[in-house]
Design a protein around this motif. Structure first.
Motif, PDB file in Angstrom:
ATOM      1  N   HIS A 111       0.804  -1.227   0.000  1.00  0.00           N
ATOM      2  CA  HIS A 111       0.000   0.000   0.000  1.00  0.00           C
ATOM      3  C   HIS A 111       0.837   1.277   0.000  1.00  0.00           C
ATOM      4  O   HIS A 111       0.348   2.332  -0.444  1.00  0.00           O
ATOM      5  CB  HIS A 111      -0.914   0.023   1.227  1.00  0.00           C
ATOM      6  CG  HIS A 111      -2.122  -0.845   1.117  1.00  0.00           C
ATOM      7  ND1 HIS A 111      -3.105  -0.655   0.164  1.00  0.00           N
ATOM      8  CD2 HIS A 111      -2.519  -1.918   1.848  1.00  0.00           C
ATOM      9  CE1 HIS A 111      -4.047  -1.576   0.301  1.00  0.00           C
ATOM     10  NE2 HIS A 111      -3.715  -2.358   1.312  1.00  0.00           N
ATOM     11  N   HIS A 112       2.060   1.202   0.500  1.00  0.00           N
ATOM     12  CA  HIS A 112       2.876   2.413   0.664  1.00  0.00           C
ATOM     13  C   HIS A 112       4.283   2.187   0.116  1.00  0.00           C
ATOM     14  O   HIS A 112       5.273   2.282   0.862  1.00  0.00           O
ATOM     15  CB  HIS A 112       2.931   2.810   2.146  1.00  0.00           C
ATOM     16  CG  HIS A 112       1.589   3.006   2.770  1.00  0.00           C
ATOM     17  ND1 HIS A 112       0.828   4.143   2.576  1.00  0.00           N
ATOM     18  CD2 HIS A 112       0.849   2.199   3.574  1.00  0.00           C
ATOM     19  CE1 HIS A 112      -0.305   4.042   3.235  1.00  0.00           C
ATOM     20  NE2 HIS A 112      -0.325   2.864   3.844  1.00  0.00           N
ATOM     21  N   PRO A 113       4.409   1.921  -1.176  1.00  0.00           N
ATOM     22  CA  PRO A 113       5.726   1.597  -1.738  1.00  0.00           C
ATOM     23  C   PRO A 113       6.736   2.726  -1.623  1.00  0.00           C
ATOM     24  O   PRO A 113       7.949   2.475  -1.636  1.00  0.00           O
ATOM     25  CB  PRO A 113       5.406   1.288  -3.208  1.00  0.00           C
ATOM     26  CG  PRO A 113       4.105   1.983  -3.476  1.00  0.00           C
ATOM     27  CD  PRO A 113       3.340   1.892  -2.188  1.00  0.00           C
ATOM     28  N   ASP A 114       6.248   3.956  -1.500  1.00  0.00           N
ATOM     29  CA  ASP A 114       7.156   5.097  -1.390  1.00  0.00           C
ATOM     30  C   ASP A 114       7.723   5.263   0.014  1.00  0.00           C
ATOM     31  O   ASP A 114       8.626   6.080   0.219  1.00  0.00           O
ATOM     32  CB  ASP A 114       6.438   6.382  -1.796  1.00  0.00           C
ATOM     33  CG  ASP A 114       5.199   6.652  -0.948  1.00  0.00           C
ATOM     34  OD1 ASP A 114       4.513   5.674  -0.573  1.00  0.00           O
ATOM     35  OD2 ASP A 114       4.913   7.835  -0.659  1.00  0.00           O
ATOM     36  N   ARG A 115       7.233   4.479   1.002  1.00  0.00           N
ATOM     37  CA  ARG A 115       7.692   4.645   2.387  1.00  0.00           C
ATOM     38  C   ARG A 115       8.555   3.476   2.866  1.00  0.00           C
ATOM     39  O   ARG A 115       8.936   3.438   4.030  1.00  0.00           O
ATOM     40  CB  ARG A 115       6.489   4.802   3.328  1.00  0.00           C
ATOM     41  CG  ARG A 115       5.524   5.907   2.994  1.00  0.00           C
ATOM     42  CD  ARG A 115       6.170   7.286   2.907  1.00  0.00           C
ATOM     43  NE  ARG A 115       6.755   7.745   4.145  1.00  0.00           N
ATOM     44  CZ  ARG A 115       6.106   8.466   5.075  1.00  0.00           C
ATOM     45  NH1 ARG A 115       4.825   8.776   4.882  1.00  0.00           N
ATOM     46  NH2 ARG A 115       6.723   8.890   6.157  1.00  0.00           N
ATOM     47  N   ILE A 116       8.841   2.515   1.993  1.00  0.00           N
ATOM     48  CA  ILE A 116       9.598   1.344   2.419  1.00  0.00           C
ATOM     49  C   ILE A 116      10.833   1.150   1.537  1.00  0.00           C
ATOM     50  O   ILE A 116      10.782   1.364   0.322  1.00  0.00           O
ATOM     51  CB  ILE A 116       8.710   0.081   2.401  1.00  0.00           C
ATOM     52  CG1 ILE A 116       9.428  -1.101   3.060  1.00  0.00           C
ATOM     53  CG2 ILE A 116       8.234  -0.265   0.988  1.00  0.00           C
ATOM     54  CD1 ILE A 116       8.516  -2.259   3.395  1.00  0.00           C
ATOM     55  N   ASP A 117      11.934   0.757   2.184  1.00  0.00           N
ATOM     56  CA  ASP A 117      13.148   0.391   1.453  1.00  0.00           C
ATOM     57  C   ASP A 117      13.153  -1.114   1.179  1.00  0.00           C
ATOM     58  O   ASP A 117      12.914  -1.560   0.076  1.00  0.00           O
ATOM     59  CB  ASP A 117      14.392   0.785   2.254  1.00  0.00           C
ATOM     60  CG  ASP A 117      14.727   2.258   2.113  1.00  0.00           C
ATOM     61  OD1 ASP A 117      14.673   2.759   0.978  1.00  0.00           O
ATOM     62  OD2 ASP A 117      15.043   2.905   3.117  1.00  0.00           O
ATOM     63  N   ARG A 118      13.410  -1.903   2.225  1.00  0.00           N
ATOM     64  CA  ARG A 118      13.424  -3.356   2.120  1.00  0.00           C
ATOM     65  C   ARG A 118      12.597  -3.932   3.264  1.00  0.00           C
ATOM     66  O   ARG A 118      12.456  -3.297   4.312  1.00  0.00           O
ATOM     67  CB  ARG A 118      14.854  -3.909   2.185  1.00  0.00           C
ATOM     68  CG  ARG A 118      15.684  -3.569   0.952  1.00  0.00           C
ATOM     69  CD  ARG A 118      17.144  -3.975   1.114  1.00  0.00           C
ATOM     70  NE  ARG A 118      17.873  -3.703  -0.118  1.00  0.00           N
ATOM     71  CZ  ARG A 118      18.261  -4.640  -0.975  1.00  0.00           C
ATOM     72  NH1 ARG A 118      18.027  -5.916  -0.709  1.00  0.00           N
ATOM     73  NH2 ARG A 118      18.898  -4.321  -2.088  1.00  0.00           N
TER      74      ARG A 118
END
Length: 271
Positions: A111-118
């Protein structure tokens, strides 16, 4: 570690932090299993807190977080992670979750691909609960809420679900920690989480096809709660994910063998 309460979509959650984002270290957030608190990640906080901004989360209804009074969705849990990052002025984070935490890590990544690295998703599933698991956890909640706490012989049932023969035979300190943590849970609050995470758990396999972050899915060879094929099915649903099975651990791998898990997580974050 610094401790604070953060307003989120599911009430005020207690987080404990170590290190500082201002020093340039990447953030790494940890979400535990049902009936556990951020304390289960103490060894990871010690290991990663010297050069990263470590965030230990007491999930909704657990530990020092606000009590639950209603069920929730996984999307609301993922929003809690966003709310925590916003409160800490962190644009994004690595995410490590166990069981419930692994499920929420997957939801967060989708849902939040812009807030996660790995993401490292441990001892978890993307599948809905089977009938047997619904019945077992339903009975646990009904019996435990009569007393407000989990007590023997229910404690033994939870320990058997969380820990395997290697830990029972060689890690008495872990067994004591899990027993004490489980028996301290406020069941009137945590029961809402149990219902939301077990009988009401969504099938996330289609959703996880949207994940673009690098993901490592970890299973414990002795995990009785989520057999390895079920956890592998979760990995198969995430494009490009890696899957590994750890020997000698069951459902709480990061607590049972922290040195092994620390190396695994460090290598994946650096890869």
């Amino acid at each position: 570690m610094d401790s604070r309460l953060v307003d989120t979509a599911l009430g005020r959650l207690r987080i404990r932090t170590r290190g500082s984002g201002e020093s340039g270290g990447e953030a790494i957030a940890f979400w535990p299993s049902l009936l556990m608190t951020g304390d289960m990640w103490a060894a990871q906080a010690d290991h990663f807190g010297t050069d990263r901004h470590v965030i230990l989360i007491d999930p909704p209804g657990h530990g020092g977080s606000e009590r639950l009074t209603a069920p929730f969705t996984f999307a609301e849990c993922a929003q809690c992670v966003v709310d925590i990052l916003d409160a800490l002025d962190e644009p994004k984070t690595h995410f490590v979750g166990n069981s419930w935490g692994g499920m929420i890590g997957a939801t967060f990544a989708a849902h939040h691909p812009d807030r996660i690295d790995r993401a490292v998703l441990m001892n978890c599933t993307a599948s809905p609960a089977a009938r047997r698991q619904k019945l077992e956890y339903g009975l646990l909640v009904r019996m435990a809420t009569l007393f407000g706490r989990i007590r023997p012989p229910l404690t033994r049932s939870v320990l058997s679900a969380f820990l395997g023969p290697t830990t029972f035979g060689t890690r008495p300190d872990v067994v004591r920690f899990v027993r004490a943590t489980v028996e301290s849970v406020d069941l009137a609050s945590a029961a809402w989480a149990v219902r939301s995470v077990v009988p009401n758990r969504p099938d996330q396999r289609a959703l996880l096809s949207n994940v673009t972050a690098p993901v490592l899915v970890v299973a414990g060879a002795e995990d009785a709660t989520f057999p390895n094929p079920e956890t592998r099915a979760m990995a198969d649903a995430i494009p490009g994910s890696r899957f590994v099975v750890l020997d000698g651990v069951a459902h709480l791998a990061g607590l049972e063998n922290p040195a092994l898990v620390n190396r695994l997580v460090a290598d994946f974050l650096a890869s």
